[in-house]
Scaffold this active site. Structure first.
Site, PDB file in Angstrom:
ATOM      1  CG  ASN A  57      -6.591  -0.587   1.330  1.00 16.57           C
ATOM      2  OD1 ASN A  57      -5.884  -0.211   0.402  1.00 16.57           O
ATOM      3  ND2 ASN A  57      -6.098  -0.975   2.489  1.00 16.57           N
TER       4      ASN A  57
ATOM      5  CG  HIS B 205      -3.100   3.581   2.251  1.00 16.72           C
ATOM      6  ND1 HIS B 205      -3.566   3.299   0.982  1.00 16.72           N
ATOM      7  CD2 HIS B 205      -3.229   2.439   2.958  1.00 16.72           C
ATOM      8  CE1 HIS B 205      -3.950   2.038   0.941  1.00 16.72           C
ATOM      9  NE2 HIS B 205      -3.760   1.494   2.125  1.00 16.72           N
TER      10      HIS B 205
ATOM     11  CB  CYS C 144      -0.973   0.011   1.172  1.00 15.55           C
ATOM     12  SG  CYS C 144      -2.140  -1.353   1.131  1.00 15.55           S
TER      13      CYS C 144
HETATM   14  N1  COA Z   1     -18.196  -8.323   9.304  1.00 15.46           N
HETATM   15  C1  COA Z   1     -18.595  -8.522  10.556  1.00 15.46           C
HETATM   16  N2  COA Z   1     -17.746  -8.766  11.561  1.00 15.46           N
HETATM   17  C2  COA Z   1     -16.431  -8.770  11.272  1.00 15.46           C
HETATM   18  C3  COA Z   1     -15.939  -8.566   9.964  1.00 15.46           C
HETATM   19  C4  COA Z   1     -16.886  -8.339   8.948  1.00 15.46           C
HETATM   20  N3  COA Z   1     -16.545  -8.111   7.683  1.00 15.46           N
HETATM   21  N4  COA Z   1     -14.602  -8.621   9.992  1.00 15.46           N
HETATM   22  C5  COA Z   1     -14.238  -8.870  11.257  1.00 15.46           C
HETATM   23  N5  COA Z   1     -15.353  -8.972  12.040  1.00 15.46           N
HETATM   24  C6  COA Z   1     -15.445  -9.226  13.468  1.00 15.46           C
HETATM   25  C7  COA Z   1     -14.227  -9.944  14.017  1.00 15.46           C
HETATM   26  O1  COA Z   1     -14.338 -11.332  13.817  1.00 15.46           O
HETATM   27  C8  COA Z   1     -14.307  -9.580  15.489  1.00 15.46           C
HETATM   28  O2  COA Z   1     -15.236 -10.402  16.127  1.00 15.46           O
HETATM   29  P1  COA Z   1     -14.974 -10.914  17.642  1.00 15.46           P
HETATM   30  O3  COA Z   1     -14.911  -9.662  18.461  1.00 15.46           O
HETATM   31  O4  COA Z   1     -16.170 -11.757  17.896  1.00 15.46           O
HETATM   32  O5  COA Z   1     -13.680 -11.653  17.586  1.00 15.46           O
HETATM   33  C9  COA Z   1     -14.891  -8.161  15.466  1.00 15.46           C
HETATM   34  O6  COA Z   1     -15.482  -7.995  14.167  1.00 15.46           O
HETATM   35  C10 COA Z   1     -13.842  -7.081  15.660  1.00 15.46           C
HETATM   36  O7  COA Z   1     -12.723  -7.421  14.836  1.00 15.46           O
HETATM   37  P2  COA Z   1     -11.449  -6.517  14.791  1.00 15.46           P
HETATM   38  O8  COA Z   1     -10.469  -7.094  13.820  1.00 15.46           O
HETATM   39  O9  COA Z   1     -11.004  -6.239  16.189  1.00 15.46           O
HETATM   40  O10 COA Z   1     -12.136  -5.232  14.177  1.00 15.46           O
HETATM   41  P3  COA Z   1     -11.538  -3.813  13.928  1.00 15.46           P
HETATM   42  O11 COA Z   1     -12.381  -2.806  14.571  1.00 15.46           O
HETATM   43  O12 COA Z   1     -10.065  -3.769  14.151  1.00 15.46           O
HETATM   44  O13 COA Z   1     -11.795  -3.680  12.351  1.00 15.46           O
HETATM   45  C11 COA Z   1     -10.532  -3.831  10.348  1.00 15.46           C
HETATM   46  C12 COA Z   1     -11.210  -4.600  11.468  1.00 15.46           C
HETATM   47  C13 COA Z   1      -9.824  -4.827   9.437  1.00 15.46           C
HETATM   48  C14 COA Z   1     -11.605  -3.091   9.573  1.00 15.46           C
HETATM   49  C15 COA Z   1      -9.538  -2.833  10.943  1.00 15.46           C
HETATM   50  O14 COA Z   1      -8.687  -3.472  11.854  1.00 15.46           O
HETATM   51  C16 COA Z   1      -8.691  -2.172   9.902  1.00 15.46           C
HETATM   52  O15 COA Z   1      -9.193  -1.383   9.119  1.00 15.46           O
HETATM   53  N6  COA Z   1      -7.372  -2.413   9.920  1.00 15.46           N
HETATM   54  C17 COA Z   1      -6.421  -1.813   8.977  1.00 15.46           C
HETATM   55  C18 COA Z   1      -6.799  -2.129   7.597  1.00 15.46           C
HETATM   56  C19 COA Z   1      -5.908  -1.603   6.526  1.00 15.46           C
HETATM   57  O16 COA Z   1      -6.269  -1.758   5.397  1.00 15.46           O
HETATM   58  N7  COA Z   1      -4.776  -0.966   6.847  1.00 15.46           N
HETATM   59  C20 COA Z   1      -3.820  -0.496   5.916  1.00 15.46           C
HETATM   60  C21 COA Z   1      -2.977  -1.595   5.435  1.00 15.46           C
HETATM   61  S1  COA Z   1      -2.406  -1.472   3.915  1.00 15.46           S
END
Ligand code: COA
Length: 338
Positions: free
Chosen positions: A289, A259, A116
């Site tokens: 993204n 980004h 990214c």
């Molecule tokens: N739909 C519903 N629930 C989902 C889900 C989806 N698409 N994806 C994950 N969950 C659930 C998880 O399983 C977890 O459940 P649990 O609490 O029962 O274990 C819960 O949602 C929270 O997951 P978590 O990973 O802690 O969520 P988050 O708030 O961190 O959001 C992302 C997840 C991926 C959206 C977030 O971490 C993120 O945006 N990270 C960076 C992404 C990125 O692209 N960064 C730049 C890199 S190049």
């Protein structure tokens, strides 16, 4: 004579198929509301089967050349630099094919692999070629087809990523104070955390390891929560280091083009830099993204919306797998995106 690298053209391309959160909610154990609330994404574009990264890159490259008033012919540019995580093939690079299809002749053409952060790395490399006197004009493209590497069993990554391409043209200019000049770049990496974002198989590690690879290992994986925290920290540090070097007080940045991974990351980053949230350019809601294509797509959107006037101070910053990160600063030039 000293040369500086100025941005003189901008173009972008999205594949036509728009995939809404509602559609994804019928394919994965998720809801449109979860995706919108946790990421800020409402829709993304996915390429049709058989469409590859070069196809999107050619469209965006064509538009950037048009925006720079350059013809599709040999001599128009001296190099094509393509940032991508999703090359058409593991070998060769995708950039030479893009250069050939654009009719640009036998120019230097190479890919940049910084996930990214790829566009900022490519911009830094292209800018350095110009300031070193090795090139007068360079086409810089960020293009991705993440839909080809998403695991249909992984709802976390599948709802986040989209396909698309964006491109800019850099040109040698004699003075540093001209709008569009890349005033500075900052790049960094931390390979000890490479496991946070990876496609485990498909490279020499898997090919030289005895035994059958797990088909799941051919998909993109990401540890979202850890990546989130790293993204805010690293983009914040990189942007701050660059602002110090360029001599811009943080508050003087008019447009923060981070980004586009998650609206919450963009808000946290603005806050960390002491900028009002409204100064963060946002199009993640419409494209998701798009990895290496993210920054030029966001720039194109802002230019099309008329919200990026010439003369404004623009700070670009990105973070991605590697881990890698980077930032670049420029005063926005007078141009129309194609
Ligand atoms: N739909 C519903 N629930 C989902 C889900 C989806 N698409 N994806 C994950 N969950 C659930 C998880 O399983 C977890 O459940 P649990 O609490 O029962 O274990 C819960 O949602 C929270 O997951 P978590 O990973 O802690 O969520 P988050 O708030 O961190 O959001 C992302 C997840 C991926 C959206 C977030 O971490 C993120 O945006 N990270 C960076 C992404 C990125 O692209 N960064 C730049 C890199 S190049």
């Amino acid at each position: 004579m000293a040369h500086f690298a100025a941005l003189v053209g901008l173009g972008s391309y999205l594949p036509p198929r728009r995939v809404t959160n509602e559609e994804l909610a019928t394919m994965f154990d998720t809801s449109a509301e979860w995706i919108a609330t946790r990421t800020g994404i409402r829709a993304r574009h996915w390429a049709a089967p058989g469409v590859a990264t070069s196809d999107l890159a050619v469209e965006a490259g064509h538009r950037a050349l048009k925006s720079a008033n350059l013809p599709l012919e040999p001599g128009a540019v001296d190099a094509v630099v393509l940032a991508t995580t999703t090359p058409d093939h593991p070998c060769p690079a995708t950039a030479p094919q893009v250069a050939a299809r654009l009719g640009l002749g036998t120019v230097a053409a190479y890919d940049i692999a910084a996930v990214c952060s790829g566009f900022v790395y490519a911009l830094a490399t292209a800018s350095a070629q110009i300031t070193a006197g090795q090139a007068r004009r360079v086409l810089v493209i960020g293009a991705e087809t993440y839909s080809t590497i998403l695991n249909p069993a992984d709802r976390t990554t599948s709802v986040i990523f989209g396909d698309g391409a964006g491109a800019v043209v850099l040109r040698a200019v004699p003075d540093a104070d001209r709008p569009g000049v890349i005033l500075g770049v900052d790049l960094g990496s931390d390979g000890s955390r490479q496991d946070l974002i990876t496609i485990p198989a498909g490279g020499s590690r898997e090919r030289s390891t005895p035994g059958e690879p797990d088909p799941q290992d051919r998909y993109f994986t990401m540890q979202g929560k850890k990546v989130f925290a790293e993204a805010v920290n690293r983009m914040g540090e990189s942007a701050t280091a660059l602002l110090d070097r360029v001599g811009w007080p943080a508050g003087s940045v008019d447009h923060l083009v981070g980004h586009q991974a998650n609206i919450r990351i963009l808000k946290a980053l603005a806050q960390r830099l002491g900028l009002p949230e409204e100064r963060a350019v946002v199009n993640v809601d419409r494209v998701g993204n798009t990895s290496a294509a993210s920054i030029p797509l966001a720039l194109s959107d802002a230019v099309a919306a008329g919200t990026l006037p010439s003369g404004s101070r623009v700070l670009l910053t990105a973070f991605g797998g590697g881990l890698t990160w980077g930032a670049a600063a420029l005063t926005w030039p007078d141009l129309s995106a194609a």
